[in-house]
Write a protein that holds these residues in place. Structure first.
Motif, mmCIF file in Angstrom:
data_model
loop_
_atom_site.group_PDB
_atom_site.id
_atom_site.type_symbol
_atom_site.label_atom_id
_atom_site.label_comp_id
_atom_site.label_asym_id
_atom_site.label_seq_id
_atom_site.Cartn_x
_atom_site.Cartn_y
_atom_site.Cartn_z
ATOM 1 N N PHE A 127 0.710 -1.145 0.030
ATOM 2 C CA PHE A 127 0.051 0.041 0.036
ATOM 3 C C PHE A 127 0.913 1.456 0.014
ATOM 4 C CE2 PHE A 127 -2.214 -3.387 2.307
ATOM 5 C CZ PHE A 127 -3.490 -3.516 1.581
ATOM 6 N N PRO A 128 0.655 2.366 -0.744
ATOM 7 C CA PRO A 128 -0.791 2.371 -1.617
ATOM 8 C C PRO A 128 -0.371 1.783 -2.800
ATOM 9 C CG PRO A 128 0.694 4.423 -1.613
ATOM 10 C CD PRO A 128 1.083 3.425 -0.479
ATOM 11 N N ALA A 129 -1.335 1.793 -3.676
ATOM 12 C CA ALA A 129 -1.432 1.277 -5.088
ATOM 13 C C ALA A 129 -0.537 1.823 -5.932
ATOM 14 C CB ALA A 129 -2.726 1.019 -5.681
ATOM 15 N N SER A 130 0.128 1.318 -6.918
ATOM 16 C CA SER A 130 0.924 1.829 -7.838
ATOM 17 C C SER A 130 0.458 3.131 -8.161
ATOM 18 C CB SER A 130 1.290 0.784 -8.937
ATOM 19 O OG SER A 130 2.011 -0.463 -8.455
ATOM 20 N N HIS A 131 1.687 4.094 -8.328
ATOM 21 C CA HIS A 131 1.156 5.291 -8.921
ATOM 22 C C HIS A 131 2.542 6.061 -9.337
ATOM 23 C CE1 HIS A 131 2.477 5.724 -4.797
ATOM 24 N NE2 HIS A 131 2.969 6.819 -5.113
ATOM 25 N N CYS A 132 1.983 7.207 -9.908
ATOM 26 C CA CYS A 132 3.068 7.857 -10.694
ATOM 27 C C CYS A 132 3.786 8.570 -9.705
ATOM 28 C CB CYS A 132 2.821 8.895 -11.715
ATOM 29 S SG CYS A 132 3.962 10.070 -12.405
ATOM 30 N N THR A 133 5.150 8.813 -9.238
ATOM 31 C CA THR A 133 5.875 9.242 -8.048
ATOM 32 C C THR A 133 6.101 10.848 -8.564
ATOM 33 O OG1 THR A 133 8.081 8.838 -9.298
ATOM 34 C CG2 THR A 133 7.221 7.335 -7.754
ATOM 35 N N ASN A 134 5.615 11.177 -9.866
ATOM 36 C CA ASN A 134 5.639 12.819 -9.823
ATOM 37 C C ASN A 134 4.344 13.466 -9.673
ATOM 38 O OD1 ASN A 134 7.059 15.082 -10.959
ATOM 39 N ND2 ASN A 134 5.422 15.046 -12.675
ATOM 40 N N LEU A 150 3.019 3.372 -23.642
ATOM 41 C CA LEU A 150 3.132 4.835 -23.129
ATOM 42 C C LEU A 150 4.272 5.574 -23.707
ATOM 43 C CD1 LEU A 150 1.721 3.990 -19.513
ATOM 44 C CD2 LEU A 150 0.501 5.258 -21.521
ATOM 45 N N ARG A 151 5.228 4.903 -24.540
ATOM 46 C CA ARG A 151 6.584 5.486 -24.861
ATOM 47 C C ARG A 151 7.400 6.021 -23.558
ATOM 48 N NH1 ARG A 151 4.313 8.858 -30.323
ATOM 49 N NH2 ARG A 151 3.700 7.085 -31.266
ATOM 50 N N GLY A 152 7.225 5.327 -22.809
ATOM 51 C CA GLY A 152 8.029 5.593 -21.489
ATOM 52 C C GLY A 152 7.597 6.925 -20.770
ATOM 53 N N ARG A 153 6.312 7.253 -20.916
ATOM 54 C CA ARG A 153 6.106 8.418 -20.129
ATOM 55 C C ARG A 153 4.724 8.096 -19.269
ATOM 56 N NH1 ARG A 153 8.980 12.690 -21.172
ATOM 57 N NH2 ARG A 153 10.412 12.656 -22.643
ATOM 58 N N CYS A 154 4.502 8.989 -18.153
ATOM 59 C CA CYS A 154 3.331 8.607 -17.578
ATOM 60 C C CYS A 154 2.152 9.345 -18.426
ATOM 61 C CB CYS A 154 3.383 9.608 -16.163
ATOM 62 S SG CYS A 154 1.783 10.012 -15.433
ATOM 63 N N ARG A 155 0.947 8.448 -18.125
ATOM 64 C CA ARG A 155 -0.148 8.730 -19.060
ATOM 65 C C ARG A 155 -0.741 10.149 -18.764
ATOM 66 N NH1 ARG A 155 -3.553 5.430 -21.951
ATOM 67 N NH2 ARG A 155 -2.427 3.630 -20.869
ATOM 68 N N GLY A 195 1.257 11.595 -9.000
ATOM 69 C CA GLY A 195 0.496 10.831 -7.939
ATOM 70 C C GLY A 195 -0.644 10.053 -8.491
ATOM 71 N N TYR A 196 -0.718 9.993 -10.056
ATOM 72 C CA TYR A 196 -1.734 9.521 -10.706
ATOM 73 C C TYR A 196 -1.619 7.856 -10.541
ATOM 74 C CZ TYR A 196 -3.544 7.009 -14.805
ATOM 75 O OH TYR A 196 -4.227 6.223 -15.853
ATOM 76 N N LYS A 197 -2.853 7.465 -9.961
ATOM 77 C CA LYS A 197 -3.141 6.077 -9.526
ATOM 78 C C LYS A 197 -3.032 5.113 -10.963
ATOM 79 C CE LYS A 197 -5.997 2.792 -7.023
ATOM 80 N NZ LYS A 197 -7.248 2.763 -6.327
ATOM 81 N N LEU A 198 -2.105 4.284 -11.086
ATOM 82 C CA LEU A 198 -2.010 3.480 -12.409
ATOM 83 C C LEU A 198 -3.276 2.640 -12.580
ATOM 84 C CD1 LEU A 198 1.893 2.843 -12.472
ATOM 85 C CD2 LEU A 198 0.626 4.911 -13.383
ATOM 86 N N LYS A 199 -3.713 2.581 -13.803
ATOM 87 C CA LYS A 199 -5.006 1.768 -14.050
ATOM 88 C C LYS A 199 -4.275 0.165 -14.278
ATOM 89 C CE LYS A 199 -7.970 4.765 -13.853
ATOM 90 N NZ LYS A 199 -7.182 5.958 -13.058
ATOM 91 N N PRO A 200 -4.952 -0.775 -14.482
ATOM 92 C CA PRO A 200 -4.447 -2.226 -14.784
ATOM 93 C C PRO A 200 -3.823 -2.164 -16.078
ATOM 94 C CG PRO A 200 -6.510 -2.340 -13.759
ATOM 95 C CD PRO A 200 -6.553 -0.879 -13.950
ATOM 96 N N TYR A 201 -4.361 -1.464 -17.191
ATOM 97 C CA TYR A 201 -3.540 -1.217 -18.498
ATOM 98 C C TYR A 201 -2.416 -0.546 -18.485
ATOM 99 C CZ TYR A 201 -6.888 2.737 -18.222
ATOM 100 O OH TYR A 201 -7.420 3.974 -18.219
ATOM 101 N N ASP A 202 -2.112 0.202 -17.414
ATOM 102 C CA ASP A 202 -1.021 0.970 -17.305
ATOM 103 C C ASP A 202 0.037 0.204 -16.694
ATOM 104 O OD1 ASP A 202 -1.791 3.279 -18.306
ATOM 105 O OD2 ASP A 202 -2.845 3.601 -16.197
ATOM 106 N N LEU A 203 -0.266 -1.113 -16.074
ATOM 107 C CA LEU A 203 0.496 -2.165 -15.591
ATOM 108 C C LEU A 203 1.140 -3.491 -16.276
ATOM 109 C CD1 LEU A 203 -1.005 -1.672 -11.892
ATOM 110 C CD2 LEU A 203 1.222 -0.826 -12.539
ATOM 111 N N ILE A 204 0.802 -3.379 -17.220
ATOM 112 C CA ILE A 204 1.007 -4.652 -18.120
ATOM 113 C C ILE A 204 2.611 -4.787 -18.303
ATOM 114 C CG2 ILE A 204 0.809 -5.825 -20.246
ATOM 115 C CD1 ILE A 204 -2.000 -4.514 -20.621
ATOM 116 N N PRO A 205 3.360 -5.612 -17.769
ATOM 117 C CA PRO A 205 4.755 -5.631 -17.923
ATOM 118 C C PRO A 205 5.500 -5.367 -19.272
ATOM 119 C CG PRO A 205 4.240 -7.333 -16.500
ATOM 120 C CD PRO A 205 2.676 -6.777 -17.244
ATOM 121 N N ILE A 206 6.215 -4.505 -19.554
ATOM 122 C CA ILE A 206 6.894 -4.269 -20.850
ATOM 123 C C ILE A 206 5.980 -3.480 -21.896
ATOM 124 C CG2 ILE A 206 8.362 -5.030 -22.583
ATOM 125 C CD1 ILE A 206 9.162 -7.330 -20.985
#
Length: 249
Positions: free
Chosen positions: A31-38, A57-62, A40-51
């Protein structure tokens, strides 16, 4: 099966990134759930698919477009490849399961040690518990000799312990790692692992000094080199011993 093992590996690799980021900060890995450290955006399941999410996302926060380190997908890929290699050599076995998990732990320990020069007790305690369970289960099903594993743990610990106390060229956490590696590898293979780790570490340290990337008194994390030596020994240790005996015995 190889594909399934690879997918499992990169999925666990995603979790390793969480551990590598949060453990040094003494934060919960749950806890908390995965998020952007810049932002604070809470990552959605489709943001967490490995590789694949990183590529999409071209290596950038959505949300804020902050650049995401390429280390994240590389850790995922590395873990997936290691799982496949271990499965290839050990097949469907208890050893495959525990050696894979231990390899993931070594990735976490190595990455944290490289960044912070620290080895955290939480990681070594987890490794010790994992080793005990592995030795009990694998010896019960006659996959390993528990005496060999226990002796490997003791010898691995003592070798690096003595080097640390005599030369002070390594950190105290290094002999904890060496002891853990011995519990998983056994006596002969941990000797191979430590030899390889010392040689590889020495070569890298020499290159760093020659290129003047660090001063002579600068600290160099040795945990990653023990981990590299351990993985090589895990896969090729017996062959290395055979070659050595063929030439020098």
């Amino acid at each position: 099966m190889y594909f399934i093992v690879f997918i499992l590996g990169i999925t666990i690799g995603s979790f390793l990134n969480v551990c590598i980021y949060r453990i040094p900060r003494e934060e919960s890995i749950a806890f908390p759930a995965s998020h952007c450290t810049n932002c604070g955006y809470k990552l959605k399941p489709y943001d967490l698919i490995p590789i694949f999410s990183y590529i999409a996302l071209r290596g950038r926060c959505r949300k804020c477009s902050e650049k995401i380190s390429i280390i994240y997908p590389l850790i995922e890929l590395l873990n997936g490849i290691i799982y496949v290699i271990i499965f290839h050599f050990y097949g469907v076995s208890i050893s495959t399961i525990f050696l894979s998990i231990f390899s993931s732990l070594l990735i976490v320990i190595s990455a944290i040690d490289f960044k912070t020069m620290e080895i955290y007790t939480s990681t070594t305690v987890f490794g010790l518990v994992l080793a005990v369970i592995y030795i009990i289960l694998a010896s019960y099903f006659n996959e390993i000799n528990y005496k060999d594993k226990l002796l490997g743990g003791l010898v691995g610990f003592l070798i690096i312990f003595l080097i640390v106390k005599i030369s002070r060229g390594m950190g105290e956490g290094d002999y904890e790692i060496a002891g853990l590696c011995g519990l998983f590898l056994g006596l002969k293979l941990v000797l191979v692992a430590l030899f390889l780790g010392i040689v590889i570490g020495g070569i890298v340290a020499s290159i760093i000094l020659i290129l003047k990337l660090k001063g002579r008194k600068a600290e160099i994390a040795f945990g990653p080199y023990i981990a590299i030596g351990t993985f090589i020994s895990m896969i090729l240790g017996d062959r290395i011993l055979q070659i050595y005996l063929a030439f020098f015995a």
